[in-house]
Design an enzyme around this catalytic site. Sequence first.
Site, PDB file in Angstrom:
ATOM      1  N   SER A   2      -2.014   4.604 -14.254  1.00  0.00           N
ATOM      2  CA  SER A   2      -2.939   4.356 -15.377  1.00  0.00           C
ATOM      3  C   SER A   2      -3.358   2.903 -15.594  1.00  0.00           C
ATOM      4  CB  SER A   2      -2.394   4.917 -16.695  1.00  0.00           C
ATOM      5  OG  SER A   2      -2.595   6.309 -16.757  1.00  0.00           O
TER       6      SER A   2
ATOM      7  N   GLY B 183      -9.281   4.201  -6.609  1.00  0.00           N
ATOM      8  CA  GLY B 183      -7.947   3.590  -6.636  1.00  0.00           C
ATOM      9  C   GLY B 183      -6.932   4.276  -5.736  1.00  0.00           C
TER      10      GLY B 183
ATOM     11  N   TYR C 281      -8.039   3.353 -15.623  1.00  0.00           N
ATOM     12  CA  TYR C 281      -7.658   3.951 -16.913  1.00  0.00           C
ATOM     13  C   TYR C 281      -7.249   2.896 -17.943  1.00  0.00           C
ATOM     14  CZ  TYR C 281      -7.819   8.721 -14.985  1.00  0.00           C
ATOM     15  OH  TYR C 281      -8.220   9.915 -14.437  1.00  0.00           O
TER      16      TYR C 281
ATOM     17  N   ASN D  60      -6.490  12.287 -10.968  1.00  0.00           N
ATOM     18  CA  ASN D  60      -7.262  12.630 -12.158  1.00  0.00           C
ATOM     19  C   ASN D  60      -7.103  14.139 -12.366  1.00  0.00           C
ATOM     20  OD1 ASN D  60      -9.375  14.042 -10.681  1.00  0.00           O
ATOM     21  ND2 ASN D  60     -10.109  12.017 -10.072  1.00  0.00           N
TER      22      ASN D  60
ATOM     23  N   GLY E  12      -5.140   0.936 -13.567  1.00  0.00           N
ATOM     24  CA  GLY E  12      -6.398   0.556 -12.916  1.00  0.00           C
ATOM     25  C   GLY E  12      -7.576   0.905 -13.805  1.00  0.00           C
TER      26      GLY E  12
ATOM     27  N   ASP F 134      -5.578   7.189  -5.995  1.00  0.00           N
ATOM     28  CA  ASP F 134      -5.955   8.578  -5.743  1.00  0.00           C
ATOM     29  C   ASP F 134      -6.836   8.693  -4.490  1.00  0.00           C
ATOM     30  OD1 ASP F 134      -6.121  11.317  -6.198  1.00  0.00           O
ATOM     31  OD2 ASP F 134      -7.638  11.144  -7.762  1.00  0.00           O
TER      32      ASP F 134
ATOM     33  N   ASP G  65       0.851  -1.185   0.000  1.00  0.00           N
ATOM     34  CA  ASP G  65       0.000   0.000   0.000  1.00  0.00           C
ATOM     35  C   ASP G  65       0.889   1.239   0.000  1.00  0.00           C
ATOM     36  OD1 ASP G  65      -1.630   2.148   0.699  1.00  0.00           O
ATOM     37  OD2 ASP G  65      -2.618   1.099   2.351  1.00  0.00           O
ATOM     38  N   ILE G  66       0.814   2.031  -1.054  1.00  0.00           N
ATOM     39  CA  ILE G  66       1.694   3.205  -1.194  1.00  0.00           C
ATOM     40  C   ILE G  66       1.492   4.230  -0.064  1.00  0.00           C
ATOM     41  CG2 ILE G  66       0.211   4.601  -2.721  1.00  0.00           C
ATOM     42  CD1 ILE G  66       2.943   5.113  -4.333  1.00  0.00           C
TER      43      ILE G  66
END
Length: 167
Positions: A120, A31, A124, A23, A122, A33, A9-10
């Site tokens: 990108s 996600g 996207y 976005n 996920g 974000d 987990d970032i």
Amino acid sequence: MKIELIKGDITKIQADAIVNAANSSLLGGGGVDGAIHRAGGKQILDECIEIRNQQGKCKTGEAVVTTAGNLPAKYVIHTVGPVWNGDEEKGSKLLANCYNNSLKLAESLEVKTIAFPNISTGVYRFPKELAGKIAIDEVKNFKSEVIEKVIFVCFDDENEEIYKKLL
């Protein structure tokens, strides 16, 4: 620059900067974000709103910075990845810009360690294999006297396997 690969987990990563796959509105989303905004708290959103008021939306491939709020980092670098539409040439260039502009911004902030999510890949829908190759190529080709370590943080097994193979 040292490259490290972590599955996790970032929002829990200890680094000077973590990169958010934002976005264009910069107002949080799903996600990575959404997770960064939730874990980092209101301060990140407030700063994103301030950036929007100054410059408008963040363009695809560009990067902006906020503090990290409650996260174990100093900064969050928000970059807007491309939505996959089948145009490999254009998409690849925009995704490469995400990594490049994030690294340039990190360097200007004297960041020694930076963590990237899989931008990108996920909602996207950017092909994971191609996205991984672009990410690693951009990092390897970026020459820095400042940044010492880049951490790729994979949330899922599929991306982790792709990165292991590419590295």
